[in-house]
Design a protein around this motif. Structure first.
Motif, mmCIF file in Angstrom:
data_model
loop_
_atom_site.group_PDB
_atom_site.id
_atom_site.type_symbol
_atom_site.label_atom_id
_atom_site.label_comp_id
_atom_site.label_asym_id
_atom_site.label_seq_id
_atom_site.Cartn_x
_atom_site.Cartn_y
_atom_site.Cartn_z
ATOM 1 N N LEU A 8 53.743 30.218 4.230
ATOM 2 C CA LEU A 8 53.769 31.454 3.464
ATOM 3 C C LEU A 8 55.209 31.800 3.094
ATOM 4 O O LEU A 8 56.106 31.734 3.928
ATOM 5 N N SER A 9 55.415 32.195 1.847
ATOM 6 C CA SER A 9 56.754 32.633 1.457
ATOM 7 C C SER A 9 56.948 34.091 1.868
ATOM 8 O O SER A 9 55.997 34.865 1.917
ATOM 9 N N TYR A 69 58.964 41.020 4.580
ATOM 10 C CA TYR A 69 57.793 41.256 3.737
ATOM 11 C C TYR A 69 57.199 39.917 3.325
ATOM 12 O O TYR A 69 57.899 39.064 2.775
ATOM 13 N N CYS A 70 55.916 39.744 3.600
ATOM 14 C CA CYS A 70 55.181 38.545 3.212
ATOM 15 C C CYS A 70 53.935 39.003 2.464
ATOM 16 O O CYS A 70 52.952 39.430 3.080
ATOM 17 N N GLN A 71 53.995 38.951 1.141
ATOM 18 C CA GLN A 71 52.916 39.473 0.310
ATOM 19 C C GLN A 71 51.598 38.749 0.574
ATOM 20 O O GLN A 71 50.553 39.383 0.705
ATOM 21 N N SER A 72 51.625 37.430 0.679
ATOM 22 C CA SER A 72 50.379 36.672 0.823
ATOM 23 C C SER A 72 49.695 36.900 2.165
ATOM 24 O O SER A 72 48.489 36.693 2.291
ATOM 25 N N VAL A 122 60.152 30.442 4.092
ATOM 26 C CA VAL A 122 58.743 30.143 4.301
ATOM 27 C C VAL A 122 58.462 30.096 5.797
ATOM 28 O O VAL A 122 59.330 29.732 6.595
ATOM 29 N N THR A 123 57.247 30.480 6.161
ATOM 30 C CA THR A 123 56.854 30.525 7.561
ATOM 31 C C THR A 123 55.344 30.355 7.669
ATOM 32 O O THR A 123 54.634 30.541 6.680
ATOM 33 N N THR A 124 54.884 30.050 8.841
ATOM 34 C CA THR A 124 53.444 30.037 9.103
ATOM 35 C C THR A 124 53.024 31.290 9.857
ATOM 36 O O THR A 124 51.839 31.570 9.977
#
Length: 126
Positions: free
Chosen positions: A4-5, A30-33, A109-111
């Motif tokens: 996730l971005s 903040y991670c929109q997805s 990016v991260t999980t």
């Protein structure tokens, strides 16, 4: 795992802008997805005193609690807390005060956004 971005800003305590000195005190991620917006912070009174002996650490903590309220959408953040996540992040990344200021926006990016936030706090704030 899905990558996730995300975007983040480092929150800086800037007690005297004329000296251009600051201390990192928090991170907003903040991670929109993932529908994620949160803040992690640490206010070290000794480090703040070394930066400016006249600074009240309580004032810095109060400002950080306001940011936390906006990020989490609770009453501590006032009217901004009722907005959707994207506008709340926009509110938090905009310069607001002379004592607590956001740095530039960065991305990655991260999980796991929550785990990434804690990692950034440890790495950038200490």
């Amino acid at each position: 795992m899905k990558r996730l971005s995300y975007q983040y800003v480092v929150l800086r305590c800037v007690p005297r802008p004329d000296r251009e000195e600051f201390l990192n005190v928090g991170v907003v991620l903040y991670c929109q997805s993932a529908d994620f917006l949160d803040v992690a912070w640490h206010c070290d009174a000794d480090r703040l005193a070394a930066l400016d002996p006249g600074l009240d650490p309580g004032q810095v903590c109060t400002a950080l609690e306001f940011v936390e309220g906006v990020a989490r959408g609770d009453s501590r953040g006032g009217a901004a807390s009722g907005q959707p996540l994207g506008p709340r992040f926009g509110f938090l990344k905009a310069p607001r005060s002379t004592v607590l200021q956001p740095g530039p926006v960065h991305g990655g990016v991260t999980t796991d956004p929550a785990r990434q936030l804690e990692h950034l706090l440890e790495r950038l704030v200490g």
